[in-house]
Design a protein around this motif. Structure first.
Motif, short mmCIF file in Angstrom:
data_model
loop_
_atom_site.label_atom_id
_atom_site.label_comp_id
_atom_site.label_asym_id
_atom_site.label_seq_id
_atom_site.Cartn_x
_atom_site.Cartn_y
_atom_site.Cartn_z
N ALA A 148 0.82 -1.20 0.00
CA ALA A 148 0.00 0.00 0.00
C ALA A 148 0.86 1.25 0.00
O ALA A 148 0.60 2.22 -0.71
N CYS A 149 1.94 1.20 0.81
CA CYS A 149 2.86 2.34 0.84
C CYS A 149 3.53 2.55 -0.51
O CYS A 149 3.67 3.65 -1.00
N GLY A 150 3.91 1.43 -1.10
CA GLY A 150 4.55 1.52 -2.42
C GLY A 150 3.60 2.09 -3.45
O GLY A 150 3.96 2.90 -4.29
N ALA A 151 2.35 1.65 -3.38
CA ALA A 151 1.36 2.14 -4.34
C ALA A 151 1.05 3.60 -4.10
O ALA A 151 0.95 4.39 -5.03
N SER A 152 0.89 3.96 -2.80
CA SER A 152 0.52 5.33 -2.50
C SER A 152 1.62 6.31 -2.89
O SER A 152 1.36 7.48 -3.14
N LYS A 153 2.83 5.79 -2.96
CA LYS A 153 3.94 6.63 -3.39
C LYS A 153 3.71 7.18 -4.78
O LYS A 153 4.19 8.25 -5.14
N HIS A 154 2.96 6.44 -5.59
CA HIS A 154 2.71 6.85 -6.97
C HIS A 154 1.30 7.40 -7.16
O HIS A 154 0.93 7.71 -8.28
N LYS A 155 0.50 7.50 -6.10
CA LYS A 155 -0.86 7.98 -6.22
C LYS A 155 -0.90 9.50 -6.06
O LYS A 155 -0.03 10.11 -5.44
N PHE A 156 -1.91 10.11 -6.62
CA PHE A 156 -2.15 11.53 -6.41
C PHE A 156 -3.65 11.73 -6.30
O PHE A 156 -4.45 10.94 -6.81
N SER A 157 -4.02 12.78 -5.61
CA SER A 157 -5.44 13.05 -5.36
C SER A 157 -5.95 14.15 -6.27
O SER A 157 -5.18 14.85 -6.93
N LYS A 158 -7.28 14.31 -6.27
CA LYS A 158 -7.87 15.41 -7.04
C LYS A 158 -7.43 16.76 -6.47
O LYS A 158 -7.30 17.74 -7.20
N ARG A 159 -7.19 16.77 -5.16
CA ARG A 159 -6.68 18.00 -4.55
C ARG A 159 -5.28 18.34 -5.09
O ARG A 159 -4.95 19.51 -5.30
N VAL A 199 -4.20 17.63 -8.07
CA VAL A 199 -4.40 18.15 -9.43
C VAL A 199 -4.87 19.60 -9.37
O VAL A 199 -4.39 20.45 -10.13
N LYS A 200 -5.78 19.88 -8.45
CA LYS A 200 -6.27 21.24 -8.31
C LYS A 200 -5.14 22.21 -7.97
O LYS A 200 -5.03 23.30 -8.53
N GLY A 201 -4.28 21.79 -7.05
CA GLY A 201 -3.15 22.63 -6.67
C GLY A 201 -2.14 22.79 -7.79
O GLY A 201 -1.52 23.85 -7.94
N ALA A 202 -1.97 21.75 -8.59
CA ALA A 202 -0.99 21.79 -9.67
C ALA A 202 -1.34 22.82 -10.75
O ALA A 202 -0.47 23.25 -11.50
N GLN A 203 -2.63 23.19 -10.81
CA GLN A 203 -3.03 24.20 -11.80
C GLN A 203 -2.26 25.50 -11.61
O GLN A 203 -1.92 26.18 -12.58
N ASN A 204 -2.00 25.84 -10.35
CA ASN A 204 -1.29 27.09 -10.07
C ASN A 204 0.13 27.07 -10.62
O ASN A 204 0.68 28.10 -10.99
N LEU A 205 0.72 25.86 -10.68
CA LEU A 205 2.09 25.73 -11.16
C LEU A 205 2.20 26.03 -12.65
O LEU A 205 3.17 26.62 -13.11
N GLY A 262 -0.36 27.57 -14.52
CA GLY A 262 -1.12 28.73 -14.96
C GLY A 262 -2.42 28.44 -15.68
O GLY A 262 -2.73 29.09 -16.69
N VAL A 263 -3.18 27.44 -15.22
CA VAL A 263 -4.50 27.15 -15.79
C VAL A 263 -5.50 27.06 -14.64
O VAL A 263 -5.12 26.93 -13.47
N ALA A 264 -6.81 27.13 -14.98
CA ALA A 264 -7.85 27.04 -13.95
C ALA A 264 -9.08 26.34 -14.54
O ALA A 264 -9.79 26.91 -15.38
N PHE A 265 -9.31 25.08 -14.12
CA PHE A 265 -10.46 24.32 -14.58
C PHE A 265 -11.50 24.23 -13.47
O PHE A 265 -11.19 24.34 -12.28
N THR A 266 -12.75 24.01 -13.87
CA THR A 266 -13.82 23.86 -12.88
C THR A 266 -13.72 22.50 -12.20
O THR A 266 -13.02 21.60 -12.67
N LYS A 267 -14.47 22.35 -11.08
CA LYS A 267 -14.47 21.08 -10.36
C LYS A 267 -14.95 19.95 -11.26
O LYS A 267 -14.38 18.85 -11.26
N LYS A 268 -15.98 20.21 -12.06
CA LYS A 268 -16.51 19.18 -12.96
C LYS A 268 -15.45 18.78 -13.99
O LYS A 268 -15.29 17.60 -14.30
N GLN A 269 -14.77 19.78 -14.51
CA GLN A 269 -13.72 19.48 -15.50
C GLN A 269 -12.59 18.68 -14.87
O GLN A 269 -12.06 17.75 -15.49
#
Length: 557
Positions: free
Chosen positions: A23-34, A36-42, A44-51
């Motif tokens: 599980a630890c090994g797998a979680s190392k490669h997992k990412f959350s929707k949060r 992705v939302k934060g990565a938008q700032n890196l 310079g884009v902004a998508f809606t929650k639905k998108q």
């Protein structure tokens, strides 16, 4: 036989541990929707929650693809399928006259002070060898001894290739004795930047993680020089992974002022040539690594057109920007070496077969020359006085110069993305393995830091930067197409960035010393595949001045 009741709890605990590890090994490669939302700032884009909700499964599949890619090994010699082409639309290369038969003087004598040999030009050394006044073995030993004597101060050399050099020198002497003369480089020693592979010797790339690296190949440029009779005596310092003058063994020094670094990243080639440890050397440039150390160390450096010289067997920093060129005493020495190393190579898909040459007898006043008046006027460096005096020399030579301005309506701040993304791809294994942590420099401006951040450059932005690069190529061609040469300051303006992105050739030539007794230079820019014009003008300038004959004090003992 074991008690099953006692065994089951052990197995149960073991199973839980395995599950947790997986599980630890797998979680190392997992990412959350949060995430992705934060990565938008890196980016310079902004998508809606639905998108973002609809994006998430796609990003997971992308991630699976990235993980899959990393399970396949790639050899360092593999180029990307997308290749850079520097040619503007409807480009017509200027005619080339081919190379001359290099004249070897007959009146050269051995100096009373043998140390003066260290600063002889290629034709002078060729004369001594061809006419039996010194053997290749003696000359080779002379330069090897100089490296051993002075390199403790300069730190310009990583490996002395002494065994191979002496074998080659003996072979050249035997051939000459038998009446076989290979040409002007017959029996003459030289060095190469340690990004260039030589079978049987380490190729360290100047970096701690690779200091014991060895390749079972010899770079095409070395093979060509050996075939021409050259004797490789040293693998010279590259700044760590082609950045700066700091390498795993220390900091390469400027022989004019050892408190100062030799500049980078062809630091060893610049320092060793300047101090007379080698008659000439090969350097590489992606964004100033031939012109900068040539200026700092007071020598002449030619950066040919992108694709003119094979990079087979040479470390890549940026597949679409790397070039190899000679660093030598003067422009004619650069032309001699360029003559030998240039040309199409089936092992390097970026090389071309456009005609090349150098007509040393052409009337220099027939060249159409421009100069970057605005950049020269704005120059506030200590080299400004020498830059102004150099322009006066060109005027005295009968060179008419038109005032020109470089294109400025392009997004210059974005272009560094190209180099950093390509370097990040080449050194991806280094970053993912964490061996990048072993590099000597780890600060914000270090190569290690640059490679780590490359992982955050979106592919879309890399491609957009290359589209703007295409616009820059067209604008630069429009500026230079009616000229043979453009005279430019060596630093402090956009010329260095532009010409490295567009692939245009340049030559850096010495213009004297500033008030601090440090070398200065001027840069001549040529059309794509027209090294001949900048070599001709540089040679003519050096015939009118003696800056190329200057050398640092303290290396004539």
């Amino acid at each position: 036989m074991r008690d099953p009741i006692k065994t089951k709890p052990v197995l149960f605990v073991f199973a839980i541990l395995v599950f947790m590890l997986c599980a630890c090994g797998a979680s190392k490669h997992k990412f959350s929707k949060r995430d992705v939302k934060g990565a938008q700032n890196l980016v310079g884009v902004a998508f809606t929650k639905k998108q973002l909700d609809t994006l998430y499964p796609y990003l997971e599949r992308n991630r699976e693809g990235y993980d899959s890619l990393r399970t396949y090994e790639l050899d360092y010699t593999v180029f990307p399928a997308i290749k850079f082409d520097p040619l503007p639309l409807n480009f017509n290369p200027k005619p080339q006259a081919g190379f001359p038969s290099w004249e070897i003087p007959t009146d050269v004598e051995l100096p009373n002070n043998k140390s003066q040999l260290a600063f002889y030009t290629i034709p002078q050394l060729a004369s001594l060898i061809k006419h039996g006044k010194i053997t290749s073995v003696a000359l080779t030993q002379f330069f090897i001894d100089r490296i051993k004597k002075y390199d403790g101060i300069l730190q310009s050399t990583i490996t002395i290739t002494e065994e191979m050099a002496m074998e080659q020198a003996k072979k050249m002497d035997a051939e000459l004795q038998a009446g076989k003369y290979r040409g002007i480089l017959h029996g003459i020693p030289y060095g190469v930047k340690d990004l260039i592979s030589v079978k049987g010797y380490k190729t360290t790339w100047g970096a701690e993680p690779y200091k014991n690296q060895e390749f079972d190949m010899t770079a095409t440029v070395v093979e060509k020089l050996q075939e021409a009779g050259g004797v490789l005596i040293a693998k010279l310092v590259s700044g760590s992974l082609a950045r700066g003058d700091v390498w795993f063994g220390g900091k390469t020094k400027n022989p004019w002022d050892i408190k100062q670094g030799a500049s980078g990243s062809s630091a060893g080639s610049g320092s060793a040539t300047s101090a007379g440890l080698v008659p000439f050397a090969l350097g590489t440039e992606t964004l100033g690594s031939i012109t900068s150390p040539s200026t700092r160390n007071g020598i002449t450096g030619l950066r040919p057109t992108y694709g003119r010289v094979s990079r087979y067997g040479v470390m890549s920093l940026s597949w679409s920007m790397d070039k190899i060129g000679p660093m030598a005493r003067n422009a004619q020495d650069c032309a001699i070496v360029y003559n030998i190393i240039s040309g199409k190579d089936p092992k390097d898909p970026t090389t071309t077969d456009y005609p090349f040459g150098f007509d040393k007898n052409k009337d220099v006043t027939t060249l159409k020359v421009g100069y970057l008046k605005k950049d020269i006027d704005k120059d506030t460096s200590k080299s400004k006085d020498n830059l102004t005096k150099a322009l006066a020399v060109f005027n005295k030579m009968g060179i008419k110069m038109d005032s020109l301005e470089l294109p400025d309506d392009v997004p210059f701040n974005s272009f560094d993305i190209i180099l950093r993304a390509e370097a990040g791809a080449f050194f991806d294994d280094l970053v993912l393995s964490s061996d990048v942590d072993k590099m000597v420099e780890q600060d914000q401006s270090s190569r290690a830091n640059s490679l780590r951040q490359a992982r955050f450059i979106p592919a879309v932005e890399y491609l957009q930067a290359n589209r703007h690069r295409e616009v820059l190529i067209a604008k630069m061609n429009e500026l230079i197409k009616d000229y043979d040469v453009i005279i430019s300051p060596s630093f402090g303006n956009r010329q260095l960035v532009i010409t490295n992105l567009t692939g245009h050739p340049v030559i850096s030539i010495p213009t004297g010393l500033d008030k601090d007794k440090h070398p200065t230079s001027i840069t001549l820019v040529g059309n794509l595949y027209d090294e001949a014009s900048i070599l001709l003008l540089a040679k003519a300038f050096q015939e009118q001045t003696d800056f190329d004959e200057m050398h640092p004090e303290g290396y004539m003992d």
